[in-house]
Design an enzyme around this catalytic site. Structure first.
Site, PDB file in Angstrom:
ATOM      1  N   LYS A   1      23.239 -45.675   1.080  1.00  0.00           N
ATOM      2  CA  LYS A   1      23.941 -44.234   1.355  1.00  0.00           C
ATOM      3  C   LYS A   1      24.983 -44.200   2.421  1.00  0.00           C
ATOM      4  O   LYS A   1      26.068 -43.409   2.262  1.00  0.00           O
ATOM      5  CB  LYS A   1      22.784 -43.333   1.913  1.00  0.00           C
ATOM      6  CG  LYS A   1      21.612 -42.684   0.840  1.00  0.00           C
ATOM      7  CD  LYS A   1      20.700 -41.788   1.260  1.00  0.00           C
ATOM      8  CE  LYS A   1      19.440 -41.795   0.412  1.00  0.00           C
ATOM      9  NZ  LYS A   1      18.370 -40.976   0.915  1.00  0.00           N
TER      10      LYS A   1
ATOM     11  N   GLU B   1       8.693 -48.868  -3.323  1.00  0.00           N
ATOM     12  CA  GLU B   1       9.198 -48.490  -2.112  1.00  0.00           C
ATOM     13  C   GLU B   1       8.109 -48.426  -0.882  1.00  0.00           C
ATOM     14  O   GLU B   1       8.295 -48.441   0.285  1.00  0.00           O
ATOM     15  CB  GLU B   1       9.401 -46.884  -2.309  1.00  0.00           C
ATOM     16  CG  GLU B   1      10.788 -46.466  -1.522  1.00  0.00           C
ATOM     17  CD  GLU B   1      11.040 -45.210  -2.104  1.00  0.00           C
ATOM     18  OE1 GLU B   1      12.313 -45.062  -2.269  1.00  0.00           O
ATOM     19  OE2 GLU B   1      10.580 -44.111  -1.725  1.00  0.00           O
TER      20      GLU B   1
ATOM     21  N   HIS C   1       8.736 -57.246 -28.289  1.00  0.00           N
ATOM     22  CA  HIS C   1       9.990 -57.767 -29.361  1.00  0.00           C
ATOM     23  C   HIS C   1      11.125 -58.100 -28.431  1.00  0.00           C
ATOM     24  O   HIS C   1      12.246 -58.183 -28.998  1.00  0.00           O
ATOM     25  CB  HIS C   1      10.124 -56.906 -30.352  1.00  0.00           C
ATOM     26  CG  HIS C   1       8.907 -56.721 -31.176  1.00  0.00           C
ATOM     27  ND1 HIS C   1       8.806 -57.112 -32.578  1.00  0.00           N
ATOM     28  CD2 HIS C   1       7.687 -56.199 -31.033  1.00  0.00           C
ATOM     29  CE1 HIS C   1       7.660 -56.879 -33.270  1.00  0.00           C
ATOM     30  NE2 HIS C   1       7.160 -56.365 -32.381  1.00  0.00           N
TER      31      HIS C   1
END
Ligand code: PA5
Length: 452
Positions: free
Chosen positions: A425, A290, A311
């Site tokens: 948003k 951010e 793995h």
């Protein structure tokens, strides 16, 4: 007192001789701009000297509130998202028992995190789990309007009041929010909840050493004074006057920017060899992602838990596109000791490990991985943490915060804003017909109709 330490030699070798040192003027300019408050985003520098300015009286107040919750609750739900939860979760999981939620020791309340998603199953299962529990809520939201957290808090508040009665619920609901604005502040003032203020000049991802992190951490039973002391000591150790060669934050910022701009390393993988550090990596991802991912620039922050992910992701790291570098958080001494036993039959062929500590095996896995990855073209930065305790985690937090501020400024972005977070948003509110979004709502619906 020991300190966390940094080894950049296996990263610097991927750059030209003297390349890290050549970045010193840019790093020093960034340090000075932070210190003098002349950098981009200078209204969000409250974190810079936060550790050294937290008073014992304030920590006592946070501790007293935590003690009330610890006395009155078997479960404490921490409602928050992003910077309003990742720091607390990172510290609690790093310091806690790996099976904390299964241990009914009654010494510590179970800490549950919510308000960080909108999963209907998650919330339905949470409310089911809480049905027969004496639970309290820490509602953490700086804006007080974040949908995920607000929606969760409404559910929890109603349930808490229904189970404990409104008067008792008031004593076990705490708000950590803005001093004046937002729905969380309005609800806290109206209901008379205990509140803590998130300072205006501290952004979410830099807020773990405010009550945003400190209150949940104290509720979980950890020593917040030692945490802040560790951070304060690192604040001093990474100060503007500390020479570049000895300044861990400056060195880390310089080498990662060198790798990014001079060696084409666009992705940084933070790796650990202790599963307890998983959420430290999640917190770090937000801090760096951010802060630096702006203006179509920035190192992409990724995370792996080793040896687990060797793995699954090991092939890519060893042999995929050479656009990555690795930063390993290595814990020198585990808190517990477990020796590997001999076995007469040796059916699994593991007697060569008999008598060794499990950590000896882990350390060789770590060293072997480092050698293999460096040989495969992956620069390696190593951060050594003497032990997983409050003091060293405090150091680690501040080290990463300081290096992040410097690195973002060297990259020439504002490390303290997050304009890109608003786009989803706005669309979500428009699609949900939130009042105030009428024009966006009309536009987005027309667009979707045209795309069909
Ligand atoms: O770092 C940030 O600013 C964000 O991650 C916020 O902390 C997050 O969006 C939560 O915001 P708020 O605390 O306003 O609910």
């Amino acid at each position: 007192m020991k300190s966390i330490s940094l080894d950049i030699t296996k990263a610097a070798q991927f750059l030209g001789a003297g390349a890290v040192e050549a970045l010193e003027p840019q790093v020093q300019a960034a340090q000075e701009a932070l210190e003098n408050g002349t950098c981009a985003g200078n209204d969000f520098l409250g974190w810079l000297h936060l550790p050294s300015s937290v008073t014992p009286a304030f920590l006592d107040e946070v501790q007293a509130c935590a003690d009330t919750l610890r006395r009155q609750c078997d479960v404490v739900v921490v409602a928050g998202i992003g910077g309003s939860y990742l720091g607390a979760r990172a510290v609690i999981e790093a310091l806690g028992n790996s099976f904390a939620w299964l241990i009914q020791d009654k010494k510590n309340p179970v800490i549950v995190f919510a308000g960080n998603n909108i999963g209907e199953d998650y919330l339905a299962e949470l409310t089911d789990y809480l049905k027969d529990k004496r639970f309290g809520v820490i509602n953490i939201s700086k804006s007080g309007t974040t949908t995920e957290t607000a929606l969760t808090f409404r559910l929890l508040k109603k349930q808490c009041e229904a189970q404990r009665g409104k008067a008792e619920a008031k004593d076990v609901i705490v708000a950590v929010t803005d001093a004046r604005k937002g729905a969380a502040r309005a609800a806290a003032d109206k209901e008379g909840y205990k509140t803590f203020i998130i300072p205006d000049n501290v952004g979410g991802r830099f807020s773990v050493l405010t009550p945003v992190g400190l209150l949940p951490i104290a509720c979980a039973g950890f020593d917040i004074k030692a945490l802040v002391q560790g951070a304060a000591d690192m604040e001093q150790a990474t100060g503007v006057d500390v020479p570049f060669a000895r300044n861990l934050a400056a060195q880390y910022a310089a080498v990662r920017q060198g790798l990014y701009t001079q060696a084409g390393k666009k992705i940084e993988i933070i790796a650990n060899f202790q599963p307890k550090l998983h959420f430290i990596a999640e917190w770090w991802k937000q801090l760096y992602g951010e802060s630096e991912g702006k203006e179509h620039k920035g190192i992409f922050p990724a995370a792996c838990d080793f040896t687990t992910d060797l793995h699954s992701m090991g092939q890519w790291i060893q042999d995929g596109e050479r656009s990555i570098f690795e930063t390993v958080i290595s814990v020198e001494t585990p808190e517990r000791e477990l020796d590997f036993p001999a076995d007469e039959e040796n059916l699994d062929g593991l007697n060569f490990l008999a008598g060794k500590r499990v950590d000896d095996v882990n350390k060789m896995a770590e060293l072997g991985t480092r050698l293999a990855h460096v040989d495969g073209g992956v620069p390696n930065i190593r951060i050594s943490v003497p032990r997983l305790n409050e003091y060293y985690i405090g150091q680690l937090i501040y080290f990463f915060e300081k290096a992040c501020g410097i690195s973002g400024l060297v990259e020439k972005v504002n490390p303290f804003n997050q304009p890109g977070v608003e786009a989803y948003k706005k669309n979500m509110f428009a699609l949900l017909d939130k009042p105030g979004y009428e024009a966006d709502s009309k536009a987005i619906k027309e667009r979707l109709a045209n795309e069909q």
